[in-house]
Design a protein around this motif. Sequence first.
Motif, PDB file in Angstrom:
ATOM      1  N   PHE A   1       0.839  -1.205   0.000  1.00 30.48           N
ATOM      2  CA  PHE A   1       0.000   0.000   0.000  1.00 30.48           C
ATOM      3  C   PHE A   1       0.872   1.251   0.000  1.00 30.48           C
ATOM      4  N   TYR A   2       1.921   1.232   0.771  1.00 27.67           N
ATOM      5  CA  TYR A   2       2.857   2.359   0.863  1.00 27.67           C
ATOM      6  C   TYR A   2       3.506   2.641  -0.491  1.00 27.67           C
ATOM      7  N   TYR A   3       4.000   1.617  -1.157  1.00 30.82           N
ATOM      8  CA  TYR A   3       4.681   1.800  -2.438  1.00 30.82           C
ATOM      9  C   TYR A   3       3.723   2.284  -3.525  1.00 30.82           C
ATOM     10  N   LYS A   4       2.471   1.878  -3.429  1.00 31.92           N
ATOM     11  CA  LYS A   4       1.508   2.222  -4.468  1.00 31.92           C
ATOM     12  C   LYS A   4       0.825   3.561  -4.235  1.00 31.92           C
TER      13      LYS A   4
ATOM     14  N   CYS B   1      11.442   8.026  -6.501  1.00 38.19           N
ATOM     15  CA  CYS B   1      12.459   7.121  -7.018  1.00 38.19           C
ATOM     16  C   CYS B   1      13.127   7.806  -8.211  1.00 38.19           C
ATOM     17  N   VAL B   2      14.443   7.709  -8.321  1.00 35.45           N
ATOM     18  CA  VAL B   2      15.168   8.359  -9.421  1.00 35.45           C
ATOM     19  C   VAL B   2      15.234   7.413 -10.617  1.00 35.45           C
ATOM     20  N   ILE B   3      14.637   7.833 -11.726  1.00 35.41           N
ATOM     21  CA  ILE B   3      14.654   7.060 -12.973  1.00 35.41           C
ATOM     22  C   ILE B   3      15.217   7.953 -14.072  1.00 35.41           C
ATOM     23  N   ASN B   4      16.299   7.497 -14.707  1.00 37.37           N
ATOM     24  CA  ASN B   4      16.969   8.298 -15.757  1.00 37.37           C
ATOM     25  C   ASN B   4      17.307   9.702 -15.255  1.00 37.37           C
ATOM     26  N   ASN B   5      17.850   9.747 -14.037  1.00 38.11           N
ATOM     27  CA  ASN B   5      18.289  10.997 -13.411  1.00 38.11           C
ATOM     28  C   ASN B   5      17.150  11.962 -13.074  1.00 38.11           C
ATOM     29  N   ARG B   6      15.920  11.437 -13.077  1.00 43.30           N
ATOM     30  CA  ARG B   6      14.775  12.283 -12.735  1.00 43.30           C
ATOM     31  C   ARG B   6      14.052  11.700 -11.526  1.00 43.30           C
TER      32      ARG B   6
ATOM     33  N   SER C   1       6.922   5.489 -11.172  1.00 43.98           N
ATOM     34  CA  SER C   1       8.122   4.768 -11.610  1.00 43.98           C
ATOM     35  C   SER C   1       7.822   3.288 -11.816  1.00 43.98           C
ATOM     36  N   LEU C   2       7.089   2.716 -10.885  1.00 45.37           N
ATOM     37  CA  LEU C   2       6.740   1.301 -10.995  1.00 45.37           C
ATOM     38  C   LEU C   2       5.868   1.042 -12.221  1.00 45.37           C
ATOM     39  N   GLU C   3       4.932   1.949 -12.490  1.00 42.98           N
ATOM     40  CA  GLU C   3       4.076   1.787 -13.668  1.00 42.98           C
ATOM     41  C   GLU C   3       4.888   1.846 -14.960  1.00 42.98           C
ATOM     42  N   VAL C   4       5.814   2.778 -15.020  1.00 42.57           N
ATOM     43  CA  VAL C   4       6.640   2.929 -16.226  1.00 42.57           C
ATOM     44  C   VAL C   4       7.528   1.713 -16.437  1.00 42.57           C
TER      45      VAL C   4
ATOM     46  N   ILE D   1      15.430   1.585  -7.323  1.00 41.49           N
ATOM     47  CA  ILE D   1      14.244   1.033  -6.673  1.00 41.49           C
ATOM     48  C   ILE D   1      14.595   0.593  -5.260  1.00 41.49           C
ATOM     49  N   ASN D   2      15.745  -0.064  -5.120  1.00 44.80           N
ATOM     50  CA  ASN D   2      16.169  -0.530  -3.803  1.00 44.80           C
ATOM     51  C   ASN D   2      16.391   0.617  -2.829  1.00 44.80           C
ATOM     52  N   ARG D   3      16.907   1.739  -3.345  1.00 46.28           N
ATOM     53  CA  ARG D   3      17.114   2.912  -2.481  1.00 46.28           C
ATOM     54  C   ARG D   3      15.782   3.480  -1.987  1.00 46.28           C
ATOM     55  N   ALA D   4      14.753   3.321  -2.814  1.00 51.28           N
ATOM     56  CA  ALA D   4      13.445   3.893  -2.474  1.00 51.28           C
ATOM     57  C   ALA D   4      12.641   3.005  -1.525  1.00 51.28           C
ATOM     58  N   LEU D   5      13.001   1.732  -1.429  1.00 51.90           N
ATOM     59  CA  LEU D   5      12.247   0.821  -0.569  1.00 51.90           C
ATOM     60  C   LEU D   5      12.407   1.191   0.904  1.00 51.90           C
ATOM     61  N   ALA D   6      11.336   1.004   1.654  1.00 49.01           N
ATOM     62  CA  ALA D   6      11.398   1.248   3.096  1.00 49.01           C
ATOM     63  C   ALA D   6      12.319   0.219   3.747  1.00 49.01           C
ATOM     64  N   LYS D   7      13.108   0.661   4.697  1.00 43.52           N
ATOM     65  CA  LYS D   7      14.001  -0.245   5.421  1.00 43.52           C
ATOM     66  C   LYS D   7      13.217  -0.923   6.560  1.00 43.52           C
TER      67      LYS D   7
END
Length: 311
Positions: free
Chosen positions: A123-126, A133-138, A145-148, A169-175
């Motif tokens: 639920f948190y990620y969605k 999340c950084v994708i292509n430096n953005r 990001s997940l949808e793309v 993606i790993n950096r964005a995941l909750a620890k």
Amino acid sequence: MMIRNYYEVHGTFNGIENTILHNRIEEMRAKTEMSYSDFLYAQLGYKKIEHGPLAKLSFEELSEVRALYITRQNKELAKMLDVKETGNINSMFKDAGIPILSYRLEDWKIAPKYEEIVKLLSFYYKNDTNLFCVINNRPLPMFYSLEVLTTKSVNIQKMLDVLMADKEINRALAKIKYKKGSKLFIQGKYCITPVNYSDEDKLLIQRKALEIACFPYSANLNKLFKTSQNLLFLSIQDNSKYLKVLDFAKAIGTTYQEIASTYGIHLPDQMPVFNKYGVLLFKLTKDQSYVIDASCDEIKCPYKEKSLMFN
């Protein structure tokens, strides 16, 4: 578009004859040789099949066999079409000009000791709009990001392998952090839990949470609409893929509106506004909406600013 909206909300045309649309439907249908039901399904985009076993079906029956096909219910499909062999079903649909993309439905299986934390993280990620999340430096919202990223493959497990290997993606995941006697909650990108999970457990939890966040119906529907915002006008932008979403909704006993809601898109019942003002109102964000009036036709409305009154 009102006929489509009615079906998207209700998942059926039952009762449409009792609405303000009925007289207009009859007026338009009179110019065709279609039955009332076939005319309604034609407005969704279903077309007459000229040859083969599918040609004998009404449009409503065609939507039913397509629903069986998209979820690979081949035995039921063969019975409905009165064909003995299920092996030629793909070619039957291909010859009819129907895209052969289909999904094998599977039930989510989560071990009881993981269930609560997996549901919280998914639920948190969605849904958390503050998670980036950084994708292509953005820097992009995590859910976007997940949808793309998940439009690149239909295979869910291969796609999850890619996501789990992605550094951003790993950096964005909750620890996941253990705290004895604590309740389960998320704060400051930490998922605090009273259970002392092993590193192996944590990987399994994160993978399952991503799986449910990305593929809530155990199928990669993202391949059909790419990003959830496209669900609002998919019927116009890509009618073939729109019909596939309708087929899938019928197959699992839900509605297009419910699927859109699962992906965070509010697709309203337009009937109250249409009854009162004769327009369709799509509220996209807090400060942004589209109003579509009678001057807008099917070709113009997604592309011509003149046909979309922007508020």
